[in-house]
Design an enzyme around this catalytic site. Structure first.
Site, PDB file in Angstrom:
ATOM      1  N   SER A  17       0.789  -1.225   0.000  1.00 55.60           N
ATOM      2  CA  SER A  17       0.000   0.000   0.000  1.00 55.60           C
ATOM      3  C   SER A  17       0.821   1.276   0.000  1.00 55.60           C
ATOM      4  O   SER A  17       0.439   2.247  -0.598  1.00 55.60           O
ATOM      5  CB  SER A  17      -0.975   0.004   1.159  1.00 55.60           C
ATOM      6  OG  SER A  17      -0.248  -0.082   2.347  1.00 55.60           O
ATOM      7  N   THR A  18       1.958   1.351   0.663  1.00 62.95           N
ATOM      8  CA  THR A  18       2.703   2.606   0.640  1.00 62.95           C
ATOM      9  C   THR A  18       4.160   2.343   0.316  1.00 62.95           C
ATOM     10  O   THR A  18       4.635   1.215   0.365  1.00 62.95           O
ATOM     11  CB  THR A  18       2.661   3.328   1.997  1.00 62.95           C
ATOM     12  OG1 THR A  18       3.360   2.514   2.931  1.00 62.95           O
ATOM     13  CG2 THR A  18       1.248   3.569   2.471  1.00 62.95           C
TER      14      THR A  18
END
Ligand SMILES: [Zn+2]
Length: 714
Positions: free
Chosen positions: A34-35
C-alpha cells in the site's frame, strides 16, 4: 497479519474447482503494497507474492500464461481511482482473458468494498476463479461468494477502525487547540509550545506593513508590486536543517501573499481539519477540491482568539470578501471580442503560457507573457496585439479544413486503413498457422499406439504447448486490436466532406466560443515570438496528430524604429537626401521601392520623411512653432505645464479637461486655439490624490475631493 509478514501457506492439494477450461486462459497474479514505506520494509512480502506465480504453475498453468500485475506498488489503496493495476485486472477479467486471479490476501487488495464486489461480480460472470493463501474460490458458487463478501467487509472494517484509532487522538488534541500547526511567517513557537508574534521587530513590521498595504491597495498584485518596487522581502523562519529557526528574507510572490491574506492565524484564530467537501464537486485527480463552504468557521475545529493576531477578525473577513471579489472581477465576466487563442498560446521566448488581456473593456485584446509579472512583479516578457495573430490562425484553420486539404487527410487515413488490413491479415495467418500446428499435434497424438506411453506423453506435452501458443496469440491479437483507433465509416467520411464544404459559412456564423472550440480541436499549441520587439513575429503551430508548421507574421508597430528594416530604411533615406531630393520626392521613391511605414498607414509622405531624417539625426527640424504670449489669469496653466507640474500624462489631463472635470477656457490666437486650465493649489492636491489613490475593484462613481474649493467634477 496486516502486510503479509508471515508466509501465506500455499500447501494443500490442487482444488477440484480448477477445471481444464480454466487452464485454457491466463492466470493473473495481482501484487500490491500500500505505501512506499511498505515497499521498502517488506520486500519479503513482495517476494512472497511473487511466489504466487509458482502457485499458479502448481495449479497447472503454463508459465507463459501467468501474468503478474504489480504496477500498484507504492500507491495507497483507499480507492480504485488512480490504481491502473487494479483497473487492468478488472478489465482483463471482463474481456474473458483470465480464468484465475491470485493474490496473497485478495480482499485486502481491493480495500474498498465497492471495488471488491465489482471484482466478485465480474469474476462470477466470466467464470473466473479467485485464489488467496487460504484457498480457491468460485465467485459463482453461493457459499464461496458469501465467504468472499465477508472477507471484503472484514478488511474494510479493519481499515476503518485502524484509521479511526490513529485520527481520534489527533482530533482530541486539536479540539483542545493543542495540536501543533505549521506556523506562517511572522510567528514563532516558544519553547513552552506557546505561539507568539515574531520577536524580530523588522519581521513583525513587514507583516504589519503588508496588511496595511492591502487595506490601501485592495489587490494582491498591487501589494506585490509595491513590495518589489521598494525591495521589501518577506521574513521566513527556516523550518529544518542546520539553520532551523533562523530568519531568512525571501523574495515576495503572489501565492505566498495570497496565502498570507487568506490565513486565519493572522486574525488570531486556530483552525484544524478540512472544511466539509462534496465528492461530486471534486475535480478528478485533485484532492482538496470540491469544498462546500468557503468559510473557515465551518472547519472541523475553529477556535477564535487563540493566538496573538496581526489583524482583527473583521479585517480578516473583509479581506476574504475582497479577495473573492477580485477573483470574480478577473474571471467572471464574458467580454466582447474574446481572443481566439486564449489558453493555446505559448511564449516562444521563455516557454510559459501566454494569456489574453482585455483592456478598454475588451476592445483591443492582446496576448501577453506576464506569468512572471503576475507572480513576481518582473517585467513583461513579450506582448502583442491579438487581432493579427487571430487572423493568421483563422486563415490557417480554414486552409487546413478546406476540401482539398481534407481530401489529402482522408487519403492518408485510407492508406492507414490499408496498412491496418495488411497487419490484420498477418495476424490471421499467424493464428491460423498456430491452429494448424495444434491440430497436427492432436492428430499425431491420436495416431500413436496407446502402448507407446513415452512417445504419447511427449506428444501430449507438445500438443498442449501448441494449444497454449494459439491461445496466447489470440489474446495478444485482441489486445492489439483494442488499442487501435476506429476507422471512419463511409457515412462518417461523407459527413466530414459535407462539413468541410460548409465550413466557411459555419465559421462566419459561429460564436467566438465555437470558433475557439474548432481551433482547439485542430491545434495543440501555438508558439509565438516577437523578434527583438520589431514587427516580425515568428509563429509555430503544433497541430494535433504531430504535424508542425511555422509562419511569419507582420504585426503593426507604433514607431518606425521598431521596424526590423529601420537601419536599412534610414540609410536609404539619408542617401536620397544627400542626392538632393526633396522630402515628397524621397517619399515617392520609398513607396515605389516597396518600403512600408509602421502602424497601419500604407505609404510614406513628405513630413514623415522629414521626421525620420530628424529623428535619425541627419537633419535639424525645419521649424519650431513659437508659443504666443498668452494673457493669463491667476492660477492658469497650459495643459503641458500642468501635466509636468502634477505630474501626470498630458493626454489624460486633456481628457479630464474635455470631460469638464477641471475648469478651463479656450483662447484663440491667430488661427490656433489654446486651452488654459484653472488650477489652484487645492485643485492640484486633489488631482494628485485622485491620481495616487488606487482604483478599487468596483469603480466608484466619482473621485472624492478633499477640498471644497477644488473643482474636480465627475
Ligand atoms: Zn515569455
Amino acid at each position: 497479519m496486516m502486510d503479509g509478514d508471515s508466509a501465506p501457506s500455499f500447501s494443500g492439494l490442487v482444488s477440484d474447482k480448477i477445471q481444464r477450461r480454466h487452464r485454457e486462459r491466463a492466470a493473473m497474479v495481482y501484487v500490491r503494497q500500500s505505501t512506499v514505506q511498505q515497499v521498502e520494509r517488506h520486500q519479503e512480502s513482495t517476494r512472497l507474492q511473487y511466489a504466487l506465480v509458482d502457485r499458479a504453475f502448481g495449479f497447472g498453468w503454463e508459465r507463459a500464461a501467468i501474468i503478474v500485475i504489480d504496477d500498484d506498488l507504492g500507491r495507497s489503496g483507499a480507492s480504485m481511482e488512480g490504481r491502473p493495476g487494479f483497473q487492468r485486472l478488472v478489465a482483463e477479467v471482463g474481456l474473458g482473458h483470465v480464468r484465475l486471479v491470485l493474490g496473497a490476501e485478495m480482499s485486502r487488495l481491493a480495500r474498498s468494498c465497492r471495488d471488491w464486489h465489482q471484482l466478485l461480480e465480474i469474476c462470477a460472470l466470466f467464470d473466473t476463479l479467485i485464489a488467496d493463501s487460504d484457498g480457491v474460490y468460485d465467485a459463482a458458487n453461493y457459499n464461496d461468494r458469501l465467504l468472499l463478501g465477508l472477507k471484503g467487509t472484514m478488511s474494510e472494517a479493519e481499515l476503518h477502525i485502524l484509521k479511526a484509532r490513529m485520527l481520534e487522538g489527533k482530533r482530541a488534541k486539536a479540539r483542545r487547540g493543542e495540536l501543533g500547526m505549521r506556523l506562517p511567517m511572522g510567528y514563532v513557537r516558544r519553547l513552552s509550545g506557546e505561539v507568539a508574534l515574531d520577536p524580530d521587530e523588522q519581521a513583525q513590521g513587514t507583516i504589519r506593513l503588508v496588511f496595511d498595504l492591502f487595506e490601501r491597495f485592495r489587490t494582491v498584485g498591487k501589494v506585490m508590486r509595491y513590495l518589489v518596487d521598494h525591495d521589501i522581502r518577506m521574513p521566513v523562519r527556516i523550518s529544518s536543517g542546520p539553520r532551523k529557526g533562523e530568519l531568512a528574507w525571501h523574495r515576495v510572490n503572489r501565492v505566498s501573499l495570497h496565502n498570507l491574506f487568506s490565513n486565519p492565524t493572522y486574525a488570531g484564530a486556530y483552525v484544524y481539519g478540512k472544511r466539509p467537501t462534496d465528492p461530486r464537486r471534486r475535480k478528478p485527480g485533485r484532492p482538496g477540491t470540491g469544498r462546500r463552504s468557503a468559510r473557515v468557521e465551518d472547519a472541523e475545529v475553529f477556535l477564535p482568539d487563540r493566538v496573538p493576531g496581526y489583524i482583527g477578525w473583521e479585517q480578516y473577513q473583509r479581506n476574504q470578501l475582497q479577495l473573492r471579489a477580485n477573483r470574480a472581477a478577473e474571471t467572471g465576466v464574458a467580454r466582447a471580442g474574446q481572443a481566439l487563442l486564449s489558453g493555446l498560446l505559448v511564449c516562444g521566448r521563455c516557454g510559459l503560457h501566454m494569456v489574453a488581456q482585455y483592456n478598454n473593456n475588451g476592445a483591443y485584446p492582446r496576448y501577453a507573457c506576464n506569468r512572471m509579472t503576475v507572480d513576481y512583479a518582473e517585467p513583461v516578457c513579450q506582448t502583442l496585439k491579438a487581432a493579427p495573430l487571430d487572423a493568421l490562425m483563422m486563415r490557417l484553420v480554414l486552409e487546413a479544413l478546406a476540401p482539398a486539404a481534407l481530401e489529402a487527410s482522408l487519403l492518408a487515413a485510407a492508406d492507414l486503413e490499408r496498412e491496418r488490413e495488411a497487419i490484420e491479415g498477418h495476424w490471421r495467418q499467424r493464428i491460423e498457422r498456430a491452429g494448424y500446428e495444434a491440430e497436427r499435434m492432436r492428430r499425431q497424438f491420436d495416431a500413436v499406439e496407446p502402448e507407446n506411453r513415452l512417445v504419447a506423453r511427449t506428444l501430449e506435452r507438445q500438443w498442449e504447448q501448441a494449444l497454449a501458443e494459439q491461445a496466447r496469440l489470440e489474446a495478444e491479437h485482441e489486445r492489439v486490436r483494442r488499442n487501435q483507433p476506429a476507422a471512419l465509416s463511409p457515412a462518417e467520411v461523407a459527413t466530414v466532406r459535407e462539413l468541410a464544404r460548409d465550413l466557411p459559412g459555419i465559421w462566419s456564423t459561429a460564436t467566438q466560443e465555437e470558433r475557439q472550440t474548432i481551433v482547439r480541436l485542430l491545434l495543440e499549441r501555438v508558439l509565438v515570438e516577437v523578434v527583438d520587439s520589431s514587427e516580425q513575429v515568428r509563429v509555430a503551430c503544433h497541430w494535433h496528430g504531430g504535424s508542425r508548421t511555422s509562419h511569419q507574421l507582420i504585426r503593426p508597430v507604433a514607431r518606425l524604429d521598431q521596424l526590423s528594416t529601420y537601419t536599412a530604411l534610414v540609410a536609404r533615406v539619408a542617401e536620397l537626401h544627400r542626392a538632393g531630393q526633396s522630402y515628397p520626392v524621397i517619399a515617392e521613391t520609398l513607396n515605389r521601392e516597396g518600403w512600408r511605414p509602421a502602424k497601419r498607414r500604407d505609404t510614406f509622405n513628405g513630413s514623415m520623411v522629414h521626421h525620420l531624417l530628424h529623428k535619425a539625426g541627419v537633419t535639424a527640424p525645419r521649424y519650431r512653432r513659437r508659443r504666443p504670449n498668452l494673457v493669463r489669469k491667476p492660477d492658469e496653466w497650459t495643459i503641458a505645464e500642468l501635466a509636468r507640474h502634477i505630474p501626470m500624462p498630458a493626454p489624460t489631463l486633456y481628457t479630464w479637461v474635455q470631460q469638464g472635470r477641471l475648469r478651463s477656457r479656450v483662447i484663440p490666437v491667430g488661427d490656433r486655439h489654446f486651452t488654459l486650465v484653472h488650477a489652484d493649489d487645492a485643485t492640484i492636491t486633489a488631482v494628485r490624490t485622485v491620481r495616487t489613490t488606487p482604483v478599487p475593484w468596483r469603480r466608484r462613481p466619482s473621485p472624492q475631493t478633499t477640498s471644497s474649493t477644488a473643482t474636480i467634477e465627475s
